[in-house]
Design an enzyme around this catalytic site. Structure first.
Site, PDB file in Angstrom:
ATOM      1  N   HIS A 138     -28.023  70.352  97.733  1.00  0.00           N
ATOM      2  CA  HIS A 138     -26.806  70.798  98.428  1.00  0.00           C
ATOM      3  C   HIS A 138     -27.432  71.979  99.243  1.00  0.00           C
ATOM      4  CE1 HIS A 138     -23.720  68.775  95.997  1.00  0.00           C
ATOM      5  NE2 HIS A 138     -24.675  68.755  95.103  1.00  0.00           N
ATOM      6  N   HIS A 196     -30.111  64.590  95.147  1.00  0.00           N
ATOM      7  CA  HIS A 196     -29.861  65.400  96.369  1.00  0.00           C
ATOM      8  C   HIS A 196     -29.964  66.739  96.246  1.00  0.00           C
ATOM      9  CE1 HIS A 196     -26.355  64.593  93.694  1.00  0.00           C
ATOM     10  NE2 HIS A 196     -25.605  65.589  94.292  1.00  0.00           N
ATOM     11  N   ASP A 210     -21.103  66.885 103.566  1.00  0.00           N
ATOM     12  CA  ASP A 210     -20.532  66.860 102.227  1.00  0.00           C
ATOM     13  C   ASP A 210     -18.970  66.399 102.385  1.00  0.00           C
ATOM     14  OD1 ASP A 210     -21.279  67.448  99.045  1.00  0.00           O
ATOM     15  OD2 ASP A 210     -18.902  67.092  99.551  1.00  0.00           O
ATOM     16  N   ILE A 211     -18.504  65.588 101.829  1.00  0.00           N
ATOM     17  CA  ILE A 211     -16.994  65.010 102.267  1.00  0.00           C
ATOM     18  C   ILE A 211     -16.109  66.001 101.661  1.00  0.00           C
ATOM     19  CG2 ILE A 211     -16.878  63.512 100.184  1.00  0.00           C
ATOM     20  CD1 ILE A 211     -15.588  61.428 102.074  1.00  0.00           C
ATOM     21  N   ASN A 266     -28.293  69.572  91.412  1.00  0.00           N
ATOM     22  CA  ASN A 266     -27.461  69.446  90.146  1.00  0.00           C
ATOM     23  C   ASN A 266     -28.123  68.188  89.279  1.00  0.00           C
ATOM     24  OD1 ASN A 266     -25.704  71.522  90.759  1.00  0.00           O
ATOM     25  ND2 ASN A 266     -24.388  69.809  91.746  1.00  0.00           N
ATOM     26  N   GLY A 293     -23.549  69.200  86.073  1.00  0.00           N
ATOM     27  CA  GLY A 293     -22.246  68.703  87.142  1.00  0.00           C
ATOM     28  C   GLY A 293     -22.783  67.938  88.215  1.00  0.00           C
ATOM     29  N   GLN A 294     -24.136  66.938  87.880  1.00  0.00           N
ATOM     30  CA  GLN A 294     -24.269  65.936  88.761  1.00  0.00           C
ATOM     31  C   GLN A 294     -23.191  64.852  88.872  1.00  0.00           C
ATOM     32  OE1 GLN A 294     -28.234  64.093  88.166  1.00  0.00           O
ATOM     33  NE2 GLN A 294     -28.133  62.965  90.043  1.00  0.00           N
ATOM     34  N   SER A 295     -22.536  64.481  89.831  1.00  0.00           N
ATOM     35  CA  SER A 295     -21.584  63.185  89.850  1.00  0.00           C
ATOM     36  C   SER A 295     -22.271  62.007  90.604  1.00  0.00           C
ATOM     37  CB  SER A 295     -20.399  63.573  90.385  1.00  0.00           C
ATOM     38  OG  SER A 295     -20.571  64.054  91.966  1.00  0.00           O
TER      39      SER A 295
END
Ligand code: AMP
Length: 112
Positions: free
Chosen positions: A100, A98, A28-29, A85, A91-93
């Site tokens: 985590h 995906h 993750d960035i 999410n 809280g899915q952006s």
């Protein structure tokens, strides 16, 4: 097109830790834990809420790949958390399914 599709097509670089025909995983960035990996299917599915019976094996494989990566990164004994999410309250952006994989420190529960 989401940022994850661009990572799949290699248009956007990522620190890839796992890949097979169906699944890609990368760091993750903006890591929320010392180990924070994002595991995605290569096919475009918006979220678990948009998945159907035809996706059952793939969804199972995402979990198993997450466990394999956790073993490879040495956090299976200490423990970790898998999170997916969904939509606004979840809280899915990024609107590409995906999981985590979070670990490397004590995680709090319940989530905020
Ligand atoms: P979510 O908020 O559950 O949709 O998770 C999306 C995750 O993707 C966030 O943790 C972001 O930090 C991560 N992310 C967004 N863009 C990138 C990128 N280019 N490379 C790696 N991770 C990313």
């Amino acid at each position: 097109m989401t940022i994850f599709q661009k990572i799949i097509s290699r248009e956007t670089p990522a620190d890839i830790v796992y890949e097979d025909d169906e699944i890609l995983a990368f760091r993750d960035i903006a890591p929320q834990a010392p180990t924070h990996i994002v595991i995605i299917p290569k096919t475009q599915i918006r979220s678990v809420a948009a998945a159907g019976p035809k996706d059952a094996v793939l969804l199972g494989r995402l979990m198993l790949v997450a466990a394999e990566i956790a073993r490879d990164l040495g956090i299976d004994e200490s423990g970790y958390r898998l999170v997916t999410n969904i939509n606004r309250h979840g809280g899915q952006s990024v609107m590409h399914l995906h999981i985590h994989l979070l670990g490397g420190r004590q995680l709090s529960w319940p989530p905020g």
